[in-house]
Design a protein around this motif. Structure first.
Motif, short mmCIF file in Angstrom:
data_model
loop_
_atom_site.label_atom_id
_atom_site.label_comp_id
_atom_site.label_asym_id
_atom_site.label_seq_id
_atom_site.Cartn_x
_atom_site.Cartn_y
_atom_site.Cartn_z
N THR A 151 33.97 0.06 1.47
CA THR A 151 33.30 -0.55 2.62
C THR A 151 33.45 -2.07 2.60
O THR A 151 33.81 -2.68 3.61
CB THR A 151 31.82 -0.17 2.63
OG1 THR A 151 31.69 1.25 2.56
CG2 THR A 151 31.14 -0.67 3.89
N CYS A 152 33.20 -2.65 1.45
CA CYS A 152 33.30 -4.11 1.34
C CYS A 152 34.74 -4.59 1.50
O CYS A 152 34.99 -5.65 2.08
CB CYS A 152 32.72 -4.58 0.01
SG CYS A 152 30.95 -4.30 -0.14
N ALA A 167 35.51 -4.77 5.08
CA ALA A 167 34.90 -5.96 5.68
C ALA A 167 35.70 -7.21 5.34
O ALA A 167 35.92 -8.07 6.20
CB ALA A 167 33.46 -6.11 5.20
N ALA A 221 28.48 -5.63 -4.48
CA ALA A 221 28.40 -5.22 -3.07
C ALA A 221 27.18 -5.81 -2.39
O ALA A 221 27.25 -6.28 -1.25
CB ALA A 221 28.39 -3.69 -2.96
N GLU A 222 26.05 -5.81 -3.06
CA GLU A 222 24.83 -6.37 -2.48
C GLU A 222 24.99 -7.87 -2.22
O GLU A 222 24.66 -8.37 -1.15
CB GLU A 222 23.64 -6.12 -3.40
CG GLU A 222 22.33 -6.64 -2.83
CD GLU A 222 21.14 -6.36 -3.73
OE1 GLU A 222 20.00 -6.46 -3.22
OE2 GLU A 222 21.32 -6.06 -4.93
N TYR A 266 27.78 -9.52 -1.87
CA TYR A 266 28.80 -9.70 -0.83
C TYR A 266 28.19 -9.46 0.55
O TYR A 266 28.41 -10.24 1.48
CB TYR A 266 29.98 -8.76 -1.06
CG TYR A 266 31.04 -8.91 -0.01
CD1 TYR A 266 31.96 -9.95 -0.05
CD2 TYR A 266 31.11 -8.02 1.06
CE1 TYR A 266 32.91 -10.12 0.94
CE2 TYR A 266 32.06 -8.17 2.05
CZ TYR A 266 32.96 -9.22 1.98
OH TYR A 266 33.89 -9.38 2.98
N TYR A 267 27.43 -8.38 0.69
CA TYR A 267 26.82 -8.06 1.98
C TYR A 267 25.85 -9.16 2.43
O TYR A 267 25.87 -9.57 3.59
CB TYR A 267 26.11 -6.71 1.93
CG TYR A 267 25.43 -6.37 3.23
CD1 TYR A 267 26.18 -5.95 4.33
CD2 TYR A 267 24.06 -6.50 3.39
CE1 TYR A 267 25.57 -5.67 5.55
CE2 TYR A 267 23.44 -6.22 4.59
CZ TYR A 267 24.21 -5.80 5.67
OH TYR A 267 23.60 -5.54 6.87
N LYS A 268 25.02 -9.62 1.51
CA LYS A 268 24.04 -10.67 1.86
C LYS A 268 24.73 -11.93 2.39
O LYS A 268 24.20 -12.61 3.26
CB LYS A 268 23.20 -11.03 0.64
CG LYS A 268 22.14 -10.01 0.31
CD LYS A 268 21.36 -10.42 -0.93
CE LYS A 268 20.31 -9.38 -1.27
NZ LYS A 268 19.60 -9.73 -2.52
N ASN A 293 27.83 -11.96 3.82
CA ASN A 293 28.87 -11.66 4.82
C ASN A 293 28.44 -10.60 5.82
O ASN A 293 29.26 -9.81 6.27
CB ASN A 293 30.15 -11.19 4.11
CG ASN A 293 30.72 -12.24 3.21
OD1 ASN A 293 31.38 -13.16 3.66
ND2 ASN A 293 30.48 -12.10 1.91
N LYS A 294 27.19 -10.55 6.19
CA LYS A 294 26.68 -9.51 7.08
C LYS A 294 27.49 -9.39 8.37
O LYS A 294 27.69 -8.30 8.89
CB LYS A 294 25.21 -9.74 7.41
CG LYS A 294 24.29 -9.50 6.26
CD LYS A 294 22.85 -9.77 6.62
CE LYS A 294 21.96 -9.58 5.42
NZ LYS A 294 20.56 -9.91 5.70
N PHE A 308 30.45 -6.83 8.80
CA PHE A 308 30.20 -5.40 8.77
C PHE A 308 29.95 -4.81 10.16
O PHE A 308 29.41 -3.71 10.28
CB PHE A 308 29.03 -5.08 7.83
CG PHE A 308 29.36 -5.28 6.38
CD1 PHE A 308 29.77 -4.22 5.60
CD2 PHE A 308 29.28 -6.53 5.80
CE1 PHE A 308 30.08 -4.39 4.26
CE2 PHE A 308 29.60 -6.73 4.47
CZ PHE A 308 30.00 -5.66 3.70
#
Length: 168
Positions: A21-22, A25, A141-142, A144-146, A148-149, A152
């Motif tokens: 997933t990442c 993105a 992953a956490e 990265y998501y925080k 780069n929201k 996604f």
């Protein structure tokens, strides 16, 4: 939660999907999933892991091993790696093993090299702690998501719970 309920392979399988997933993105224009996966792991998960303090012959947990483990576990239900899919010679392990440890157990990975009479390598082994691998994948992953929201936005789905409601 899966680790806390001792569902080690379920936890590992779920954690191994996070770079998919990442990677999508981070590299949305890359068509090949394997390239996205390995590039993302190399950039965000294992950036400092190739400088083994044990020497230049020792195998270590690199992006190819993680990707091979992902493929073997998710596509063949076998938590192993395929030596033929690993390009870096020091990571072509003859024996790969996953370890389950208690809360106070060691983390990281353990590697071993056996030398023949002429000091040529005759065997490489790598042992990886499941909980540590899950931790480094989930943490990367956490983070990265925080940060780069906005990347996604390709995730779009709907799940409807159509089960009858029960009242107690």
């Amino acid at each position: 939660m899966a680790l806390s309920h001792e569902l080690y392979l379920s936890a590992l399988a779920l954690a191994l999907t996070l770079p998919d997933t990442c990677g999508k993105a981070e590299y949305p224009n890359e068509d090949y999933n394997g390239v996205r996966y390995k590039n993302w792991c190399s950039q965000y998960v294992i950036t400092d892991r190739c400088d083994s303090p044990y020497g230049y012959d020792m195998p270590y947990l690199n992006e190819e091993i993680i990707y091979s483990l992902r493929n073997c576990l998710l596509h063949q239900s076998t938590p192993n790696v395929e030596k033929s899919k690993i390009h870096e010679s020091r990571c072509k392990v003859d024996k790969f093993e996953l370890l389950i440890t208690g809360e106070d157990g060691a983390n990281g990975d353990l590697s071993m090299v056996a030398y023949g009479k002429d000091m040529s390598i005759v065997r490489r082994e790598l042992k990886v702690h499941i909980s540590h691998l899950c931790y480094i994948l989930c943490t990367a992953a956490e983070d990265y998501y925080k940060n780069n929201k906005e990347k996604f936005d390709f995730i779009k789905y709907s799940i409807e719970d159509d089960r009858p409601k029960t009242f107690s």
